[in-house]
Write a protein that holds these residues in place. Structure first.
Motif, PDB file in Angstrom:
ATOM      1  N   SER A 153      31.858  55.110  49.699  1.00 45.36           N
ATOM      2  CA  SER A 153      30.753  54.359  49.100  1.00 45.36           C
ATOM      3  C   SER A 153      31.221  53.614  47.863  1.00 45.36           C
ATOM      4  O   SER A 153      30.551  53.576  46.843  1.00 45.36           O
ATOM      5  CB  SER A 153      29.615  55.322  48.728  1.00 45.36           C
ATOM      6  OG  SER A 153      30.079  56.309  47.832  1.00 45.36           O
ATOM      7  N   ASP A 154      32.442  53.013  47.967  1.00 46.58           N
ATOM      8  CA  ASP A 154      33.022  52.315  46.819  1.00 46.58           C
ATOM      9  C   ASP A 154      32.150  51.149  46.366  1.00 46.58           C
ATOM     10  O   ASP A 154      32.066  50.843  45.185  1.00 46.58           O
ATOM     11  CB  ASP A 154      34.413  51.791  47.168  1.00 46.58           C
ATOM     12  CG  ASP A 154      35.424  52.919  47.303  1.00 46.58           C
ATOM     13  OD1 ASP A 154      35.087  54.031  46.858  1.00 46.58           O
ATOM     14  OD2 ASP A 154      36.506  52.698  47.849  1.00 46.58           O
ATOM     15  N   THR A 155      31.495  50.473  47.341  1.00 48.95           N
ATOM     16  CA  THR A 155      30.706  49.295  47.000  1.00 48.95           C
ATOM     17  C   THR A 155      29.603  49.647  46.024  1.00 48.95           C
ATOM     18  O   THR A 155      29.403  48.997  44.998  1.00 48.95           O
ATOM     19  CB  THR A 155      30.096  48.684  48.273  1.00 48.95           C
ATOM     20  OG1 THR A 155      31.153  48.325  49.156  1.00 48.95           O
ATOM     21  CG2 THR A 155      29.278  47.457  47.920  1.00 48.95           C
TER      22      THR A 155
ATOM     23  N   THR B 113      34.146  39.147  45.897  1.00 50.96           N
ATOM     24  CA  THR B 113      34.287  38.526  47.207  1.00 50.96           C
ATOM     25  C   THR B 113      34.411  39.572  48.310  1.00 50.96           C
ATOM     26  O   THR B 113      33.877  39.402  49.410  1.00 50.96           O
ATOM     27  CB  THR B 113      35.523  37.608  47.231  1.00 50.96           C
ATOM     28  OG1 THR B 113      35.404  36.644  46.185  1.00 50.96           O
ATOM     29  CG2 THR B 113      35.660  36.898  48.569  1.00 50.96           C
ATOM     30  N   GLU B 114      35.099  40.660  47.993  1.00 53.35           N
ATOM     31  CA  GLU B 114      35.320  41.731  48.968  1.00 53.35           C
ATOM     32  C   GLU B 114      35.098  43.064  48.256  1.00 53.35           C
ATOM     33  O   GLU B 114      36.026  43.647  47.701  1.00 53.35           O
ATOM     34  CB  GLU B 114      36.744  41.631  49.517  1.00 53.35           C
ATOM     35  CG  GLU B 114      37.009  42.480  50.730  1.00 53.35           C
ATOM     36  CD  GLU B 114      38.363  42.163  51.336  1.00 53.35           C
ATOM     37  OE1 GLU B 114      39.276  42.984  51.185  1.00 53.35           O
ATOM     38  OE2 GLU B 114      38.505  41.075  51.940  1.00 53.35           O
ATOM     39  N   PRO B 115      33.860  43.561  48.260  1.00 53.20           N
ATOM     40  CA  PRO B 115      33.519  44.763  47.488  1.00 53.20           C
ATOM     41  C   PRO B 115      34.362  45.991  47.808  1.00 53.20           C
ATOM     42  O   PRO B 115      34.509  46.875  46.969  1.00 53.20           O
ATOM     43  CB  PRO B 115      32.048  45.000  47.847  1.00 53.20           C
ATOM     44  CG  PRO B 115      31.524  43.651  48.210  1.00 53.20           C
ATOM     45  CD  PRO B 115      32.675  42.967  48.903  1.00 53.20           C
ATOM     46  N   GLY B 116      34.927  46.073  48.989  1.00 53.85           N
ATOM     47  CA  GLY B 116      35.747  47.233  49.326  1.00 53.85           C
ATOM     48  C   GLY B 116      37.145  47.189  48.740  1.00 53.85           C
ATOM     49  O   GLY B 116      37.901  48.151  48.875  1.00 53.85           O
ATOM     50  N   PHE B 117      37.496  46.088  48.082  1.00 48.97           N
ATOM     51  CA  PHE B 117      38.843  45.945  47.532  1.00 48.97           C
ATOM     52  C   PHE B 117      39.032  46.829  46.308  1.00 48.97           C
ATOM     53  O   PHE B 117      38.189  46.867  45.421  1.00 48.97           O
ATOM     54  CB  PHE B 117      39.109  44.487  47.165  1.00 48.97           C
ATOM     55  CG  PHE B 117      40.402  44.259  46.443  1.00 48.97           C
ATOM     56  CD1 PHE B 117      41.619  44.485  47.067  1.00 48.97           C
ATOM     57  CD2 PHE B 117      40.411  43.817  45.123  1.00 48.97           C
ATOM     58  CE1 PHE B 117      42.817  44.266  46.404  1.00 48.97           C
ATOM     59  CE2 PHE B 117      41.598  43.595  44.447  1.00 48.97           C
ATOM     60  CZ  PHE B 117      42.808  43.818  45.094  1.00 48.97           C
ATOM     61  N   SER B 118      40.145  47.520  46.246  1.00 48.84           N
ATOM     62  CA  SER B 118      40.499  48.374  45.110  1.00 48.84           C
ATOM     63  C   SER B 118      41.869  47.985  44.595  1.00 48.84           C
ATOM     64  O   SER B 118      42.837  47.924  45.364  1.00 48.84           O
ATOM     65  CB  SER B 118      40.508  49.855  45.533  1.00 48.84           C
ATOM     66  OG  SER B 118      41.197  50.643  44.584  1.00 48.84           O
ATOM     67  N   VAL B 119      41.962  47.717  43.303  1.00 48.23           N
ATOM     68  CA  VAL B 119      43.252  47.357  42.703  1.00 48.23           C
ATOM     69  C   VAL B 119      44.208  48.546  42.769  1.00 48.23           C
ATOM     70  O   VAL B 119      45.388  48.398  43.090  1.00 48.23           O
ATOM     71  CB  VAL B 119      43.074  46.890  41.245  1.00 48.23           C
ATOM     72  CG1 VAL B 119      44.427  46.474  40.654  1.00 48.23           C
ATOM     73  CG2 VAL B 119      42.091  45.731  41.163  1.00 48.23           C
TER      74      VAL B 119
END
Length: 219
Positions: free
Chosen positions: A43-45, A81-87
């Motif tokens: 549920s990262d978003t 742009t891409e809520p699932g992206f994690s640095v």
């Protein structure tokens, strides 16, 4: 139990083993692997959107670049742009990709990492490998580890949704070059050398293709 059933069970066990090994090598949800098309189980978003609404700094970004910097702004737009992206996950995946690509190049076989290389980078690596083969040389390398990984720059083009992230790696490895007769012509198998590289990965975000590609290399 008849023979065909036993064969099916053996094949299923082998397939399960390969899937587990692939995940262990490439990590998960980094963009440096080809995951099955399933919904993201995390549920990262919701969590990340909540952090932005609260107005506090996003630790996932400022743990890697200065708060308020151009790179931080670019990373923030990537996450919008891409809520699932994690640095964090990207950096971890890039670190593993660095080892895989570097060793594939040293060993002279790019087949396992071709999907992670832009066409011009692949051609450049292949040219060096071909030149070594033409001269009868072969590299024998052993990767010791990555001593440093740092995100140095990030850019995002809103018109194309293309993201570029540059990282600096410091790796350690042993390497020798042998001629056609097996004699060492360069290097020492007992000497650990540092490999300093600056690599840029790129990807169009918000699309169905999760793979980042290595588009530029430097030292």
């Amino acid at each position: 139990m008849n023979h065909p059933v036993i064969q099916l069970l053996v094949l299923a066990a082998i397939a399960l083993f390969l899937v587990i090994r692939l995940k262990n090598v490439l990590g998960t949800r980094t963009g440096f692997e080809k995951p099955p098309a399933v919904d993201n189980p995390r549920s990262d978003t919701v969590r990340r959107d909540f952090e932005v609404i609260e107005g506090g700094p996003d630790r996932d970004i400022i743990d890697h670049v200065p708060d308020g910097s151009e790179s931080a702004k670019a990373l923030a737009v990537m996450k919008q742009t891409e809520p699932g992206f994690s640095v964090d996950e990207f950096v971890g995946g890039a670190r593993q990709a660095y080892e895989m690509i570097l060793m594939a190049f040293e060993n002279g076989d790019l087949s396992s990492v071709q999907d992670f290389l832009a066409e011009d980078v692949y051609d450049a690596f292949l040219s060096v490998i071909s030149d070594r083969e033409d001269r009868g040389l072969r590299v024998h390398a052993n990767f010791v580890g990555v001593r440093e990984t740092a995100l140095t720059d990030a850019e995002f083009d809103p018109t194309t949704s293309e993201a570029e992230i540059t990282l600096r790696f410091v790796g350690e490895m042993t390497s020798v070059v042998r001629d056609a007769e097996g004699k060492i012509v360069e290097g020492d198998p007992n000497e650990i050398k540092k490999s300093r590289d600056v690599w840029t990965f790129a990807r169009v975000m918000g699309t169905g293709d999760p793979n980042w590609k290595l588009v530029a290399t430097g030292g």
